[in-house]
Design a protein around this motif. Sequence first.
Motif, PDB file in Angstrom:
ATOM      1  N   MET A 215       0.847  -1.190   0.000  1.00 49.94           N
ATOM      2  CA  MET A 215       0.000   0.000   0.000  1.00 49.94           C
ATOM      3  C   MET A 215       0.885   1.243   0.000  1.00 49.94           C
ATOM      4  O   MET A 215       1.798   1.369   0.807  1.00 49.94           O
ATOM      5  CB  MET A 215      -0.930  -0.005   1.214  1.00 49.94           C
ATOM      6  CG  MET A 215      -2.083   0.997   1.105  1.00 49.94           C
ATOM      7  SD  MET A 215      -1.662   2.651   1.654  1.00 49.94           S
ATOM      8  CE  MET A 215      -1.783   2.417   3.418  1.00 49.94           C
ATOM      9  N   VAL A 216       0.627   2.150  -0.948  1.00 48.44           N
ATOM     10  CA  VAL A 216       1.400   3.384  -1.073  1.00 48.44           C
ATOM     11  C   VAL A 216       0.508   4.543  -0.633  1.00 48.44           C
ATOM     12  O   VAL A 216      -0.560   4.768  -1.220  1.00 48.44           O
ATOM     13  CB  VAL A 216       1.877   3.598  -2.526  1.00 48.44           C
ATOM     14  CG1 VAL A 216       2.708   4.879  -2.619  1.00 48.44           C
ATOM     15  CG2 VAL A 216       2.674   2.386  -3.007  1.00 48.44           C
ATOM     16  N   LYS A 217       0.922   5.233   0.405  1.00 49.55           N
ATOM     17  CA  LYS A 217       0.132   6.350   0.912  1.00 49.55           C
ATOM     18  C   LYS A 217       0.063   7.476  -0.122  1.00 49.55           C
ATOM     19  O   LYS A 217       1.020   7.733  -0.845  1.00 49.55           O
ATOM     20  CB  LYS A 217       0.735   6.878   2.210  1.00 49.55           C
ATOM     21  CG  LYS A 217       0.578   5.931   3.396  1.00 49.55           C
ATOM     22  CD  LYS A 217       1.103   6.564   4.673  1.00 49.55           C
ATOM     23  CE  LYS A 217       0.896   5.637   5.865  1.00 49.55           C
ATOM     24  NZ  LYS A 217       1.413   6.250   7.128  1.00 49.55           N
ATOM     25  N   GLY A 218      -1.068   8.146  -0.137  1.00 54.80           N
ATOM     26  CA  GLY A 218      -1.242   9.237  -1.070  1.00 54.80           C
ATOM     27  C   GLY A 218      -0.608  10.530  -0.586  1.00 54.80           C
ATOM     28  O   GLY A 218      -0.335  10.698   0.608  1.00 54.80           O
ATOM     29  N   THR A 219      -0.385  11.430  -1.517  1.00 57.55           N
ATOM     30  CA  THR A 219       0.093  12.779  -1.225  1.00 57.55           C
ATOM     31  C   THR A 219      -0.945  13.749  -1.755  1.00 57.55           C
ATOM     32  O   THR A 219      -1.282  13.716  -2.954  1.00 57.55           O
ATOM     33  CB  THR A 219       1.445  13.051  -1.910  1.00 57.55           C
ATOM     34  OG1 THR A 219       2.387  12.046  -1.527  1.00 57.55           O
ATOM     35  CG2 THR A 219       1.978  14.416  -1.514  1.00 57.55           C
ATOM     36  N   LYS A 220      -1.489  14.585  -0.902  1.00 58.43           N
ATOM     37  CA  LYS A 220      -2.594  15.471  -1.273  1.00 58.43           C
ATOM     38  C   LYS A 220      -2.266  16.257  -2.532  1.00 58.43           C
ATOM     39  O   LYS A 220      -1.213  16.882  -2.638  1.00 58.43           O
ATOM     40  CB  LYS A 220      -2.911  16.428  -0.122  1.00 58.43           C
ATOM     41  CG  LYS A 220      -4.118  17.324  -0.383  1.00 58.43           C
ATOM     42  CD  LYS A 220      -4.422  18.160   0.840  1.00 58.43           C
ATOM     43  CE  LYS A 220      -5.560  19.145   0.581  1.00 58.43           C
ATOM     44  NZ  LYS A 220      -6.811  18.491   0.204  1.00 58.43           N
ATOM     45  N   GLU A 222      -1.289  15.396  -5.276  1.00 59.17           N
ATOM     46  CA  GLU A 222      -0.179  14.923  -6.089  1.00 59.17           C
ATOM     47  C   GLU A 222      -0.396  13.474  -6.526  1.00 59.17           C
ATOM     48  O   GLU A 222      -0.605  13.212  -7.710  1.00 59.17           O
ATOM     49  CB  GLU A 222       1.153  15.061  -5.329  1.00 59.17           C
ATOM     50  CG  GLU A 222       1.563  16.503  -5.094  1.00 59.17           C
ATOM     51  CD  GLU A 222       2.919  16.627  -4.434  1.00 59.17           C
ATOM     52  OE1 GLU A 222       3.593  15.584  -4.225  1.00 59.17           O
ATOM     53  OE2 GLU A 222       3.325  17.769  -4.103  1.00 59.17           O
ATOM     54  N   ILE A 223      -0.359  12.532  -5.584  1.00 54.35           N
ATOM     55  CA  ILE A 223      -0.472  11.118  -5.926  1.00 54.35           C
ATOM     56  C   ILE A 223      -1.536  10.477  -5.039  1.00 54.35           C
ATOM     57  O   ILE A 223      -1.481  10.611  -3.810  1.00 54.35           O
ATOM     58  CB  ILE A 223       0.883  10.401  -5.745  1.00 54.35           C
ATOM     59  CG1 ILE A 223       1.920  10.982  -6.711  1.00 54.35           C
ATOM     60  CG2 ILE A 223       0.733   8.891  -5.965  1.00 54.35           C
ATOM     61  CD1 ILE A 223       3.321  10.461  -6.504  1.00 54.35           C
ATOM     62  N   PRO A 224      -2.516   9.792  -5.612  1.00 51.29           N
ATOM     63  CA  PRO A 224      -3.547   9.156  -4.785  1.00 51.29           C
ATOM     64  C   PRO A 224      -3.018   7.916  -4.068  1.00 51.29           C
ATOM     65  O   PRO A 224      -2.064   7.278  -4.522  1.00 51.29           O
ATOM     66  CB  PRO A 224      -4.622   8.762  -5.813  1.00 51.29           C
ATOM     67  CG  PRO A 224      -3.864   8.574  -7.087  1.00 51.29           C
ATOM     68  CD  PRO A 224      -2.745   9.584  -7.049  1.00 51.29           C
ATOM     69  N   GLN A 225      -3.629   7.594  -2.945  1.00 51.58           N
ATOM     70  CA  GLN A 225      -3.298   6.338  -2.274  1.00 51.58           C
ATOM     71  C   GLN A 225      -3.612   5.175  -3.211  1.00 51.58           C
ATOM     72  O   GLN A 225      -4.640   5.182  -3.907  1.00 51.58           O
ATOM     73  CB  GLN A 225      -4.105   6.195  -0.983  1.00 51.58           C
ATOM     74  CG  GLN A 225      -3.851   4.897  -0.238  1.00 51.58           C
ATOM     75  CD  GLN A 225      -4.574   4.865   1.090  1.00 51.58           C
ATOM     76  OE1 GLN A 225      -4.332   5.679   1.977  1.00 51.58           O
ATOM     77  NE2 GLN A 225      -5.502   3.927   1.222  1.00 51.58           N
ATOM     78  N   SER A 252      -9.556  18.602  -4.966  1.00 55.91           N
ATOM     79  CA  SER A 252      -9.885  17.173  -4.871  1.00 55.91           C
ATOM     80  C   SER A 252      -9.155  16.349  -5.922  1.00 55.91           C
ATOM     81  O   SER A 252      -9.332  15.138  -5.997  1.00 55.91           O
ATOM     82  CB  SER A 252     -11.398  16.965  -5.024  1.00 55.91           C
ATOM     83  OG  SER A 252     -11.819  17.307  -6.338  1.00 55.91           O
ATOM     84  N   GLY A 253      -8.330  17.005  -6.739  1.00 54.30           N
ATOM     85  CA  GLY A 253      -7.654  16.300  -7.823  1.00 54.30           C
ATOM     86  C   GLY A 253      -6.227  15.895  -7.473  1.00 54.30           C
ATOM     87  O   GLY A 253      -5.698  16.220  -6.405  1.00 54.30           O
TER      88      GLY A 253
END
Length: 263
Positions: A215-220, A222-225, A252-253
């Motif tokens: 599982m890769v945590k998201g970055t607001k 930038e990159i979704p979880q 939200s994007g």
Amino acid sequence: MLIKEHTLQYWLDNFYGFGSWNSPVWFIGYEEGGGDLPEEVAEKFDYFHNLRAVEPPALCDLRDLYRHVAFRTDGPRASMFATLYDYRFGDHAILHGIWKNLIAFAHGGQGRALPDLLDYQKNDFTRTSEALIALYPLPSPHNHAWYYSWLDLPQKSMLKTRKLYEEQVYPHRIQTILAKIQEHKPPVVLFYGMNNINQLKRSIQEFFGQAEFAMVKGTKQEIPQHHRAEIPGTTIIVTTQIPALKHNRADSGFDWARFGRSL
């Protein structure tokens, strides 16, 4: 226009999306958008049924199908477009809110400069580099409303609820898609907009015994979880996120080109 049982059944059994199984990037969405207008659905089913020379499980030509489906809206664009082809690929085409981010993701993942998104949508999207595949075959709106319960098809009782439909079609559907991944080995497969993450991961792990997900945590913004697994020849990504803004809110994007580059 009535939805005919035999064309609906043919679509259920054989339609998997658009593009080519040989494409290097596969985008697997939960389902194709639409489904709220029976006339539009019937035109799609009829077109695909008339392509029976295409060997199933089939990916078809996105542009050709859209030429056979009328553009229907009551809004200010009602007189601007005759068909869905005009709407997405014609001289005055409108950029698709999801496709533009899928295009960005593919280019980022392949280390290519981002193109003019509308030009790429009109001329190149799903021709050679991308396959656009549906986990569930029936067109349905993104709010997950379910309009097929109104069909007068006594032999299709599974369509009375979305739950029954999904339970019946999922096992064969996912096995076919995974077999195609094993056969063609696309470098990247992105499952997006999924609300059955654990079920998908189990199916992939059962089919590819060596698949282990991280599982890769998201970055607001930038990159979704997301969840990532490596199998021979392919990186599989699974995310709940849809590549579009929620309620047109920019915060939200995500940066889907950066997401692609992160692979």
